[in-house]
Design a protein around this motif. Structure first.
Motif, PDB file in Angstrom:
ATOM      1  N   PRO A  19      -8.522   0.837  -3.784  1.00  0.00           N
ATOM      2  CA  PRO A  19      -8.220   1.800  -2.717  1.00  0.00           C
ATOM      3  C   PRO A  19      -7.965   1.141  -1.361  1.00  0.00           C
ATOM      4  CG  PRO A  19     -10.148   2.504  -3.950  1.00  0.00           C
ATOM      5  CD  PRO A  19      -9.793   1.140  -4.428  1.00  0.00           C
ATOM      6  N   HIS A  20      -8.765   0.129  -1.039  1.00  0.00           N
ATOM      7  CA  HIS A  20      -8.597  -0.551   0.251  1.00  0.00           C
ATOM      8  C   HIS A  20      -7.265  -1.288   0.313  1.00  0.00           C
ATOM      9  CE1 HIS A  20     -13.012  -0.194  -0.314  1.00  0.00           C
ATOM     10  NE2 HIS A  20     -12.929   0.249   0.932  1.00  0.00           N
ATOM     11  N   LEU A  21      -6.925  -1.991  -0.758  1.00  0.00           N
ATOM     12  CA  LEU A  21      -5.654  -2.707  -0.788  1.00  0.00           C
ATOM     13  C   LEU A  21      -4.473  -1.743  -0.735  1.00  0.00           C
ATOM     14  CD1 LEU A  21      -6.424  -5.486  -3.397  1.00  0.00           C
ATOM     15  CD2 LEU A  21      -5.853  -5.812  -1.005  1.00  0.00           C
ATOM     16  N   THR A  22      -4.595  -0.605  -1.400  1.00  0.00           N
ATOM     17  CA  THR A  22      -3.520   0.387  -1.376  1.00  0.00           C
ATOM     18  C   THR A  22      -3.268   0.883   0.040  1.00  0.00           C
ATOM     19  OG1 THR A  22      -4.011   1.111  -3.617  1.00  0.00           O
ATOM     20  CG2 THR A  22      -2.827   2.650  -2.220  1.00  0.00           C
ATOM     21  N   ILE A  23      -4.315   1.256   0.720  1.00  0.00           N
ATOM     22  CA  ILE A  23      -4.165   1.822   2.062  1.00  0.00           C
ATOM     23  C   ILE A  23      -3.634   0.781   3.036  1.00  0.00           C
ATOM     24  CG2 ILE A  23      -5.447   2.783   4.010  1.00  0.00           C
ATOM     25  CD1 ILE A  23      -7.238   4.157   1.874  1.00  0.00           C
ATOM     26  N   PHE A  66       3.845  -3.944  -3.288  1.00  0.00           N
ATOM     27  CA  PHE A  66       2.476  -4.270  -3.688  1.00  0.00           C
ATOM     28  C   PHE A  66       1.535  -3.094  -3.455  1.00  0.00           C
ATOM     29  CE2 PHE A  66       3.744  -8.791  -3.488  1.00  0.00           C
ATOM     30  CZ  PHE A  66       3.276  -9.167  -4.741  1.00  0.00           C
ATOM     31  N   GLY A  67       1.756  -2.340  -2.385  1.00  0.00           N
ATOM     32  CA  GLY A  67       0.938  -1.160  -2.140  1.00  0.00           C
ATOM     33  C   GLY A  67       1.106  -0.120  -3.229  1.00  0.00           C
ATOM     34  N   THR A  68       2.332   0.083  -3.701  1.00  0.00           N
ATOM     35  CA  THR A  68       2.576   1.021  -4.788  1.00  0.00           C
ATOM     36  C   THR A  68       1.949   0.533  -6.088  1.00  0.00           C
ATOM     37  OG1 THR A  68       4.648   1.662  -3.729  1.00  0.00           O
ATOM     38  CG2 THR A  68       4.380   2.248  -6.044  1.00  0.00           C
ATOM     39  N   THR A  69       2.001  -0.772  -6.324  1.00  0.00           N
ATOM     40  CA  THR A  69       1.378  -1.326  -7.527  1.00  0.00           C
ATOM     41  C   THR A  69      -0.125  -1.074  -7.521  1.00  0.00           C
ATOM     42  OG1 THR A  69       3.067  -3.041  -7.656  1.00  0.00           O
ATOM     43  CG2 THR A  69       1.025  -3.434  -8.856  1.00  0.00           C
ATOM     44  N   PHE A  70      -0.781  -1.323  -6.406  1.00  0.00           N
ATOM     45  CA  PHE A  70      -2.218  -1.069  -6.328  1.00  0.00           C
ATOM     46  C   PHE A  70      -2.536   0.418  -6.346  1.00  0.00           C
ATOM     47  CE2 PHE A  70      -2.420  -5.493  -4.810  1.00  0.00           C
ATOM     48  CZ  PHE A  70      -3.373  -5.951  -5.707  1.00  0.00           C
ATOM     49  N   LEU A  71      -1.627   1.261  -5.861  1.00  0.00           N
ATOM     50  CA  LEU A  71      -1.825   2.704  -5.968  1.00  0.00           C
ATOM     51  C   LEU A  71      -1.810   3.126  -7.435  1.00  0.00           C
ATOM     52  CD1 LEU A  71      -2.011   5.528  -4.669  1.00  0.00           C
ATOM     53  CD2 LEU A  71       0.485   5.553  -4.652  1.00  0.00           C
ATOM     54  N   GLY A  76      -5.230   4.695 -12.260  1.00  0.00           N
ATOM     55  CA  GLY A  76      -5.457   4.473 -13.677  1.00  0.00           C
ATOM     56  C   GLY A  76      -4.219   4.212 -14.499  1.00  0.00           C
ATOM     57  N   ILE A  77      -3.073   4.042 -13.868  1.00  0.00           N
ATOM     58  CA  ILE A  77      -1.859   3.680 -14.586  1.00  0.00           C
ATOM     59  C   ILE A  77      -1.758   2.158 -14.531  1.00  0.00           C
ATOM     60  CG2 ILE A  77       0.630   3.939 -14.700  1.00  0.00           C
ATOM     61  CD1 ILE A  77       0.280   6.570 -13.139  1.00  0.00           C
ATOM     62  N   TYR A  78      -2.161   1.514 -15.601  1.00  0.00           N
ATOM     63  CA  TYR A  78      -2.213   0.061 -15.606  1.00  0.00           C
ATOM     64  C   TYR A  78      -0.857  -0.515 -15.956  1.00  0.00           C
ATOM     65  CZ  TYR A  78      -7.144   0.729 -15.094  1.00  0.00           C
ATOM     66  OH  TYR A  78      -8.352   1.103 -14.605  1.00  0.00           O
TER      67      TYR A  78
END
Length: 79
Positions: A19-23, A66-71, A76-78
């Motif tokens: 979550p932190h990396l996504t934001i 990268f933000g979309t990947t971590f989102l 839960g979509i690996y």
């Protein structure tokens, strides 16, 4: 070698940090994207620089990617 005795694989980044990396990454990407849009709207054909535009657009795409990947990993979509 028995599969049950092998240690389970864990990724290099903890699931709790997704979550932190996504934001952070999406916010930074949106910052660069908005800077690029302001640059395109306010500049005229005499003071444009293709290198500056490509740099800002590439940074925006990198951070948003990268933000979309971590989102996706966060929900839960690996991938």
């Amino acid at each position: 070698m028995d599969v049950n005795t092998m240690p389970r694989y864990t990724g290099p980044i903890s699931d709790a940090k997704f979550p932190h990396l996504t934001i952070i990454l999406c916010a930074t990407g949106l910052l660069f994207a908005s800077w690029f849009m302001v640059l395109e709207v306010t500049s005229n054909k005499y003071n444009r620089s293709i290198l500056k535009e490509l740099t800002i657009a590439s940074l925006a795409a990198l951070f948003l990617g990268f933000g979309t990947t971590f989102l996706l990993l966060w929900v839960g979509i690996y991938v």
